[in-house]
Design an enzyme around this catalytic site. Structure first.
Site, PDB file in Angstrom:
ATOM      1  N   LYS A  62      16.533  -1.086 -34.380  1.00  0.00           N
ATOM      2  CA  LYS A  62      16.377  -1.269 -35.832  1.00  0.00           C
ATOM      3  C   LYS A  62      14.996  -1.858 -36.133  1.00  0.00           C
ATOM      4  CE  LYS A  62      18.942  -0.715 -38.790  1.00  0.00           C
ATOM      5  NZ  LYS A  62      19.223   0.479 -39.636  1.00  0.00           N
TER       6      LYS A  62
ATOM      7  N   TYR B 264      20.440  -2.585 -29.862  1.00  0.00           N
ATOM      8  CA  TYR B 264      20.631  -2.235 -31.284  1.00  0.00           C
ATOM      9  C   TYR B 264      19.528  -2.851 -32.142  1.00  0.00           C
ATOM     10  CZ  TYR B 264      22.287  -2.827 -36.072  1.00  0.00           C
ATOM     11  OH  TYR B 264      22.355  -2.854 -37.451  1.00  0.00           O
TER      12      TYR B 264
ATOM     13  N   THR C 196      18.669  -4.764 -40.911  1.00  0.00           N
ATOM     14  CA  THR C 196      19.571  -5.858 -40.524  1.00  0.00           C
ATOM     15  C   THR C 196      18.826  -7.168 -40.283  1.00  0.00           C
ATOM     16  OG1 THR C 196      21.043  -6.550 -38.732  1.00  0.00           O
ATOM     17  CG2 THR C 196      19.350  -4.981 -38.143  1.00  0.00           C
ATOM     18  N   ASP C 197      19.546  -8.279 -40.412  1.00  0.00           N
ATOM     19  CA  ASP C 197      18.947  -9.585 -40.081  1.00  0.00           C
ATOM     20  C   ASP C 197      18.769  -9.748 -38.574  1.00  0.00           C
ATOM     21  OD1 ASP C 197      21.628  -9.906 -39.341  1.00  0.00           O
ATOM     22  OD2 ASP C 197      21.977 -11.689 -40.560  1.00  0.00           O
ATOM     23  N   GLU C 198      19.421  -8.882 -37.777  1.00  0.00           N
ATOM     24  CA  GLU C 198      19.366  -9.062 -36.311  1.00  0.00           C
ATOM     25  C   GLU C 198      17.958  -8.833 -35.760  1.00  0.00           C
ATOM     26  OE1 GLU C 198      22.507  -7.559 -33.942  1.00  0.00           O
ATOM     27  OE2 GLU C 198      24.022  -7.981 -35.453  1.00  0.00           O
TER      28      GLU C 198
HETATM   29  P1  NAD Z   1      28.367   2.684 -39.539  1.00  0.00           P
HETATM   30  O1  NAD Z   1      28.237   2.777 -38.064  1.00  0.00           O
HETATM   31  O2  NAD Z   1      29.682   2.334 -40.142  1.00  0.00           O
HETATM   32  O3  NAD Z   1      27.912   4.055 -40.222  1.00  0.00           O
HETATM   33  C1  NAD Z   1      26.777   4.750 -39.802  1.00  0.00           C
HETATM   34  C2  NAD Z   1      26.860   6.154 -40.398  1.00  0.00           C
HETATM   35  O4  NAD Z   1      25.675   6.864 -40.001  1.00  0.00           O
HETATM   36  C3  NAD Z   1      28.055   6.972 -39.899  1.00  0.00           C
HETATM   37  O5  NAD Z   1      28.665   7.635 -40.981  1.00  0.00           O
HETATM   38  C4  NAD Z   1      27.446   7.965 -38.925  1.00  0.00           C
HETATM   39  O6  NAD Z   1      28.155   9.189 -38.844  1.00  0.00           O
HETATM   40  C5  NAD Z   1      26.064   8.155 -39.522  1.00  0.00           C
HETATM   41  N1  NAD Z   1      25.062   8.592 -38.546  1.00  0.00           N
HETATM   42  C6  NAD Z   1      24.851   8.076 -37.307  1.00  0.00           C
HETATM   43  N2  NAD Z   1      23.847   8.738 -36.706  1.00  0.00           N
HETATM   44  C7  NAD Z   1      23.395   9.655 -37.594  1.00  0.00           C
HETATM   45  C8  NAD Z   1      22.368  10.636 -37.568  1.00  0.00           C
HETATM   46  N3  NAD Z   1      21.598  10.785 -36.484  1.00  0.00           N
HETATM   47  N4  NAD Z   1      22.181  11.400 -38.648  1.00  0.00           N
HETATM   48  C9  NAD Z   1      22.965  11.270 -39.747  1.00  0.00           C
HETATM   49  N5  NAD Z   1      23.965  10.380 -39.820  1.00  0.00           N
HETATM   50  C10 NAD Z   1      24.175   9.581 -38.759  1.00  0.00           C
HETATM   51  O7  NAD Z   1      27.241   1.650 -39.996  1.00  0.00           O
HETATM   52  P2  NAD Z   1      27.237   0.628 -41.209  1.00  0.00           P
HETATM   53  O8  NAD Z   1      27.853  -0.631 -40.780  1.00  0.00           O
HETATM   54  O9  NAD Z   1      27.735   1.316 -42.417  1.00  0.00           O
HETATM   55  O10 NAD Z   1      25.671   0.374 -41.336  1.00  0.00           O
HETATM   56  C11 NAD Z   1      24.864   1.169 -42.186  1.00  0.00           C
HETATM   57  C12 NAD Z   1      23.427   0.683 -42.093  1.00  0.00           C
HETATM   58  O11 NAD Z   1      23.356  -0.675 -42.488  1.00  0.00           O
HETATM   59  C13 NAD Z   1      22.863   0.750 -40.677  1.00  0.00           C
HETATM   60  O12 NAD Z   1      21.519   1.143 -40.754  1.00  0.00           O
HETATM   61  C14 NAD Z   1      22.960  -0.692 -40.177  1.00  0.00           C
HETATM   62  O13 NAD Z   1      21.953  -0.963 -39.225  1.00  0.00           O
HETATM   63  C15 NAD Z   1      22.748  -1.448 -41.464  1.00  0.00           C
HETATM   64  N6  NAD Z   1      23.376  -2.771 -41.539  1.00  0.00           N
HETATM   65  C16 NAD Z   1      24.704  -2.926 -41.255  1.00  0.00           C
HETATM   66  C17 NAD Z   1      25.294  -4.182 -41.409  1.00  0.00           C
HETATM   67  C18 NAD Z   1      26.756  -4.411 -41.133  1.00  0.00           C
HETATM   68  O14 NAD Z   1      27.207  -5.557 -41.138  1.00  0.00           O
HETATM   69  N7  NAD Z   1      27.564  -3.378 -40.915  1.00  0.00           N
HETATM   70  C19 NAD Z   1      24.509  -5.263 -41.830  1.00  0.00           C
HETATM   71  C20 NAD Z   1      23.155  -5.074 -42.096  1.00  0.00           C
HETATM   72  C21 NAD Z   1      22.604  -3.823 -41.962  1.00  0.00           C
HETATM   73  O1  DAU Z   2      23.972  -9.136 -38.761  1.00  0.00           O
HETATM   74  C1  DAU Z   2      24.091  -7.812 -39.202  1.00  0.00           C
HETATM   75  C2  DAU Z   2      24.784  -6.990 -38.149  1.00  0.00           C
HETATM   76  O2  DAU Z   2      26.161  -7.357 -38.190  1.00  0.00           O
HETATM   77  C3  DAU Z   2      24.629  -5.496 -38.345  1.00  0.00           C
HETATM   78  O3  DAU Z   2      23.266  -5.149 -38.238  1.00  0.00           O
HETATM   79  C4  DAU Z   2      25.449  -4.719 -37.308  1.00  0.00           C
HETATM   80  O4  DAU Z   2      25.363  -3.327 -37.552  1.00  0.00           O
HETATM   81  C5  DAU Z   2      26.886  -5.168 -37.425  1.00  0.00           C
HETATM   82  O5  DAU Z   2      27.680  -4.524 -36.449  1.00  0.00           O
HETATM   83  C6  DAU Z   2      26.982  -6.688 -37.280  1.00  0.00           C
HETATM   84  O6  DAU Z   2      26.644  -7.070 -35.931  1.00  0.00           O
HETATM   85  P1  DAU Z   2      27.456  -8.201 -35.143  1.00  0.00           P
HETATM   86  O7  DAU Z   2      27.261  -8.027 -33.705  1.00  0.00           O
HETATM   87  O8  DAU Z   2      27.177  -9.543 -35.717  1.00  0.00           O
HETATM   88  O9  DAU Z   2      28.951  -7.780 -35.614  1.00  0.00           O
HETATM   89  P2  DAU Z   2      30.334  -7.718 -34.788  1.00  0.00           P
HETATM   90  O10 DAU Z   2      31.410  -7.518 -35.808  1.00  0.00           O
HETATM   91  O11 DAU Z   2      30.265  -6.795 -33.637  1.00  0.00           O
HETATM   92  O12 DAU Z   2      30.463  -9.193 -34.222  1.00  0.00           O
HETATM   93  C7  DAU Z   2      30.461 -10.322 -35.098  1.00  0.00           C
HETATM   94  C8  DAU Z   2      30.522 -11.552 -34.216  1.00  0.00           C
HETATM   95  O13 DAU Z   2      31.817 -11.595 -33.584  1.00  0.00           O
HETATM   96  C9  DAU Z   2      29.520 -11.531 -33.085  1.00  0.00           C
HETATM   97  O14 DAU Z   2      29.058 -12.869 -32.855  1.00  0.00           O
HETATM   98  C10 DAU Z   2      30.299 -11.040 -31.879  1.00  0.00           C
HETATM   99  C11 DAU Z   2      31.696 -11.561 -32.155  1.00  0.00           C
HETATM  100  N1  DAU Z   2      32.811 -10.718 -31.657  1.00  0.00           N
HETATM  101  C12 DAU Z   2      32.785  -9.385 -31.926  1.00  0.00           C
HETATM  102  C13 DAU Z   2      33.795  -8.556 -31.471  1.00  0.00           C
HETATM  103  C14 DAU Z   2      33.759  -7.076 -31.743  1.00  0.00           C
HETATM  104  C15 DAU Z   2      33.866 -11.298 -30.964  1.00  0.00           C
HETATM  105  O15 DAU Z   2      33.895 -12.536 -30.755  1.00  0.00           O
HETATM  106  N2  DAU Z   2      34.866 -10.482 -30.535  1.00  0.00           N
HETATM  107  C16 DAU Z   2      34.877  -9.133 -30.738  1.00  0.00           C
HETATM  108  O16 DAU Z   2      35.826  -8.448 -30.271  1.00  0.00           O
END
Ligand code: NAD
Ligand code: DAU
Length: 353
Positions: free
Chosen positions: A163, A159, A133-135
């Site tokens: 990561k 989180y 992630t970019d975080e």
């Molecule tokens: P998600 O939470 O939707 O899915 C995570 C999946 O991993 C789930 O299916 C869960 O059951 C599985 N899981 C959790 N713990 C596990 C374990 N110990 N063993 C096996 N499986 C397990 O997450 P996502 O949003 O699909 O993110 C996927 C990956 O991409 C993550 O590594 C996250 O850090 C990264 N990522 C997400 C975003 C985003 O915006 N969602 C952006 C950048 C990077």
């Molecule tokens: O940047 C990549 C990341 O993006 C991933 O690594 C994470 O797994 C993914 O969950 C996401 O993280 P964020 O914290 O940015 O996503 P989220 O959707 O939780 O929140 C997006 C923005 O919106 C953040 O600034 C928090 C804000 N927010 C979120 C929720 C859930 C609100 O204002 N209200 C809300 O109820």
């Protein structure tokens, strides 16, 4: 040839597996623990498809991973599995350390043991691709240049710290043991199968339910949004052609303030599913207490992946968010299915103040 995908029942992982089979017949072993975020319904289209082998299990179970690698003669591992929600990491960091740090370590060790025993040519072509992630880079001031791959790691939440730890382990397993790794650091994804605890699907869900649309703090925090299928295409490109040991930043060139994202979603809903009273869904916006330690801005410089691998996102935020809202309107049964008791408990606890 087979690939092992971890976390392939989650949001990005399931989109990746579905996209993979649209382009390839190479089998996928899908290892997922099925936490609250993992949903087999995301993979319903693959029911009976012999190319897809689903295994419920933990990336931290090194014996299971070793067996799957050997039995399926895996040529690449793509690690999507993680605890992914920042708010949950603040409320309870232990699961994030267990999966994102210890689980990643166990996975790397199982993969290293398997890889070390492969014949020379298979060792050379093997890949471990870590999805991150970019975080990990921390928060940017307004106007500061976007994150490049050289930006120092400054994770601010449990989180992002977990990561960052996993990214460092992956780097070390390459540097020390020679494991052929690739790491991708991506910005905020959105699209189908996004669990409705995250901002965009939460807003769509709450809007349709007539509930408040909770915006943290002043709503001026900025994220860079990428349509999930563009993330999937970038990962496929990095897997195919990325230089071993390298990191690639992936982003959508779509920086937006949260309040503008929420208003965009409301405007599309107003058009596609107008409220019965004729008012805009924007009337449901409610400013709530800010997230502790909330990062102000993320922005990705995706120049390296474009220069080296020719990848660019296909969707703009405007086109991707319209597809996404339409998908949620067409899949209300999916949303009803995931909004289980456990989900409702989390939401009612988290938003009670
Ligand atoms: P998600 O939470 O939707 O899915 C995570 C999946 O991993 C789930 O299916 C869960 O059951 C599985 N899981 C959790 N713990 C596990 C374990 N110990 N063993 C096996 N499986 C397990 O997450 P996502 O949003 O699909 O993110 C996927 C990956 O991409 C993550 O590594 C996250 O850090 C990264 N990522 C997400 C975003 C985003 O915006 N969602 C952006 C950048 C990077
Ligand atoms: O940047 C990549 C990341 O993006 C991933 O690594 C994470 O797994 C993914 O969950 C996401 O993280 P964020 O914290 O940015 O996503 P989220 O959707 O939780 O929140 C997006 C923005 O919106 C953040 O600034 C928090 C804000 N927010 C979120 C929720 C859930 C609100 O204002 N209200 C809300 O109820």
């Amino acid at each position: 040839m087979t690939i092992l995908v971890t976390g392939g029942a989650g949001f990005i992982g399931s989109n990746f597996v579905l996209d993979w089979f649209a382009a390839s017949d190479e089998p996928v072993v899908n290892l997922d623990k099925l936490t609250y975020a993992g949903n087999p319904a995301n993979l319903a289209a693959l029911e009976g498809d012999r190319r897809h082998h689903f295994v419920r299990g933990d990336i931290g179970d090194a014996a299971l991973v070793a067996r799957l690698l050997r039995e399926h003669r895996v040529r690449a591992v793509l690690n999507f599995a993680a605890e992914s929600h920042v708010d949950r990491s603040i409320a309870g960091p232990a699961a994030f350390i267990a999966t994102n740090v210890t689980g990643s370590f166990q996975l790397l060790e199982a993969v290293r043991g398997y890889w070390a025993e492969l014949p020379q040519d298979e060792r050379a072509s093997f890949r471990f691709l870590h999805v991150s992630t970019d975080e990990v880079y921390g928060s940017l001031d307004p106007g500061a240049p976007a994150f490049t791959e050289e930006h120092p790691y400054q994770p601010n939440s449990p989180y992002s710290a977990s990561k960052a730890a996993s990214d460092h382990l992956v780097r070390a397993w390459h540097h020390t043991y020679g494991l052929p790794v690739l790491t991708t650091n991506c910005s905020n994804n959105y699209g189908p199968f996004h669990f409705p605890e995250k901002l965009i699907p939460l807003v769509i869900h709450n809007a349709l339910e007539g509930k408040p649309l909770p915006v943290y703090g002043d709503g001026r925090q900025v994220r860079d949004w990428l349509y999930v299928r563009d993330h999937c295409s970038a990962i496929r490109r990095v897997l195919d052609a990325g230089r071993v040991g390298e990191t690639y930043n992936i982003g959508g060139c779509s920086e937006m303030a949260n309040i503008d994202v929420v208003h965009t979603v409301c405007a599309i809903l107003d058009e596609l599913r107008p409220r019965a009273d004729g008012a805009s869904y924007a009337a449901q916006v409610t400013f709530v207490k800010d997230r502790p330690g909330h990062d102000r801005r993320y922005a990705i410089d995706a120049g390296k992946v474009e220069r080296e691998l020719g990848w660019r996102p296909a969707e703009t935020f405007e086109s991707g968010i319209r597809k996404t809202v339409a998908w949620y309107l067409e899949h209300e049964d999916w949303v009803a299915n995931v909004t289980s008791g456990a989900y409702r408990e989390w939401v009612s606890g988290h938003y009670r103040e």
